[in-house]
Scaffold this active site. Structure first.
Site, PDB file in Angstrom:
ATOM      1  N   CYS A  41      42.640  48.498  36.775  1.00  0.00           N
ATOM      2  CA  CYS A  41      41.104  47.582  36.797  1.00  0.00           C
ATOM      3  C   CYS A  41      40.021  48.147  37.311  1.00  0.00           C
ATOM      4  CB  CYS A  41      41.487  46.193  37.008  1.00  0.00           C
ATOM      5  SG  CYS A  41      41.041  45.165  37.559  1.00  0.00           S
ATOM      6  N   SER A  43      37.672  46.988  39.027  1.00  0.00           N
ATOM      7  CA  SER A  43      38.206  46.571  40.798  1.00  0.00           C
ATOM      8  C   SER A  43      38.620  48.128  41.626  1.00  0.00           C
ATOM      9  CB  SER A  43      39.405  45.393  41.254  1.00  0.00           C
ATOM     10  OG  SER A  43      38.571  43.993  40.918  1.00  0.00           O
TER      11      SER A  43
END
Length: 370
Positions: A41, A43
């Site tokens: 991901c 993030s």
């Protein structure tokens, strides 16, 4: 004590190091999870690049699924052998945010995110030198074995494939939740989505699931048009070839859209998403930016055009309820998951996986263990 193979970040802007770590047993109110799949991901990429500072060394990874291997004293919601999805913003269940249906804002999860420790202020990872290794978001799914709070896992049906469960754990719930909970998009509405990565594609399919009439996908990577249309986009705008705000307005009779979503995490597309909203419309920001990022918004549009600008964390969802709800939506044929997965990698190739993510080559990819 157990050992596990993990990807450890020792310094930002450096590759993660694949090494064997010691995983301390679960304490009271904790569980140990054997990871089976972990999401690659964006993030985590923010931490790798230093955009979001975190104390190092740290084991990243917040999206995943696995099997409970051990439980500590007092654990009642799961037992050994249960299949679970980690919650990357665990909540206490008692504070004002939890009681008001906003568990992602709970101070318990916030503290674990920024300190890299368990609620008791300690860590459960050690490297070969005996040094403490921090946790990421309380779950650290880039370790094949991870100890986390009981509050950070949700039990799921053991017949549901764990790789699909991993996709739901962040990208799907955040994107679909942004549509259904944060914006509460109504049927027949017009929608623009800035950014067609893992979150953006799920915003698109969330808009499709609530019967939005027009879903305009915006991205600077032309190849993402195929994925966006597969998820439900009715139009695609290549933002590298002109002003996307004007293009959105051209597709909506000059008015702009009812709802715009930013799913990249950069000031410019946030501004563009806000500007593409029509009078009385809503702009929702779900992308994670650099810690020092600022966006320039025409404040008068908030007044004279009665626009709404808001943010959403975890799709403004209730993970303990909504993760299992999303599994049901997939099983009933409403939620697409197979179409999201572009590639899988062994843990040893995690740095290559993030290079592919940065290049925009994947919709979603997973680290998988046999």
């Amino acid at each position: 004590m157990s050992t596990a193979l993990a990807a450890v970040l020792y310094e930002s802007n450096r590759p993660m190091v694949i090494e064997e770590v010691t995983v301390l047993p679960p304490q009271a109110g904790e569980v140990m999870v054997r990871m089976k799949a972990a999401g690659v991901c964006h993030s985590d990429l923010h931490v790798i690049k230093g955009d979001l500072p975190m104390p190092c060394p740290i084991i990243l990874g917040h999206e995943g699924a696995g099997v409970v291997e051990a439980v500590g004293p007092g654990v009642t919601s799961v037992q050994e052998g249960d299949h679970v999805i980690p919650i990357w913003r665990a909540s206490c269940g008692r504070c004002e945010y939890c009681m008001n249906g906003k568990p992602a804002l709970c101070d318990m999860g916030t503290a674990m995110r920024f300190t890299g420790t368990m609620p008791d202020g300690q860590t459960r990872f050690r490297n070969a030198r005996g040094d403490s290794i921090r946790h990421y978001a309380g779950v650290s799914t880039f370790s094949s074995l991870s100890t986390m709070p009981e509050a950070a896992v949700v039990k799921i049906d053991p017949d549901f494939p764990l790789w699909k469960a991993a996709l739901i754990g962040c990208g799907v719930i955040t994107g679909v939740g942004a549509v259904t909970y944060a914006a509460q998009v109504r049927p027949g509405a017009t929608v623009a989505v800035f950014g067609c990565g893992g979150i953006g594609l799920n915003i698109i399919q969330g808009a499709r699931m609530v019967s939005a009439a027009q879903i305009i996908a915006v991205d600077s990577v032309a190849s993402k048009e195929t994925w966006a249309c597969q998820m439900g986009a009715t139009h695609f705008i290549n933002s590298s070839q002109g002003d996307p705000v004007q293009a959105v307005k051209d597709l909506t009779g000059g008015k702009g859209v009812d709802y715009a979503f930013e799913a990249i995490g950069l000031p410019k597309p946030i501004e563009q998403a806000f500007d593409s909203v029509k009078k009385g419309g809503t702009c929702v920001v779900s992308g994670i930016c650099r810690a020092d990022a600022r966006a320039g918004i025409n404040v008068n549009q908030l007044v004279y055009a009665e626009k709404t600008l808001k943010g959403t964390l975890y799709g403004s969802a209730r993970p303990r309820v909504d993760l299992t709800h999303l599994i049901g939506l997939h099983q009933s044929g409403h939620l697409m998951l197979d179409e999201l997965l572009t590639r899988t990698y062994p843990l040893e190739q995690i740095n290559e996986a993030y290079e592919s993510l940065e290049r925009g080559e994947v919709a979603r990819s997973l680290i998988v263990w046999d």
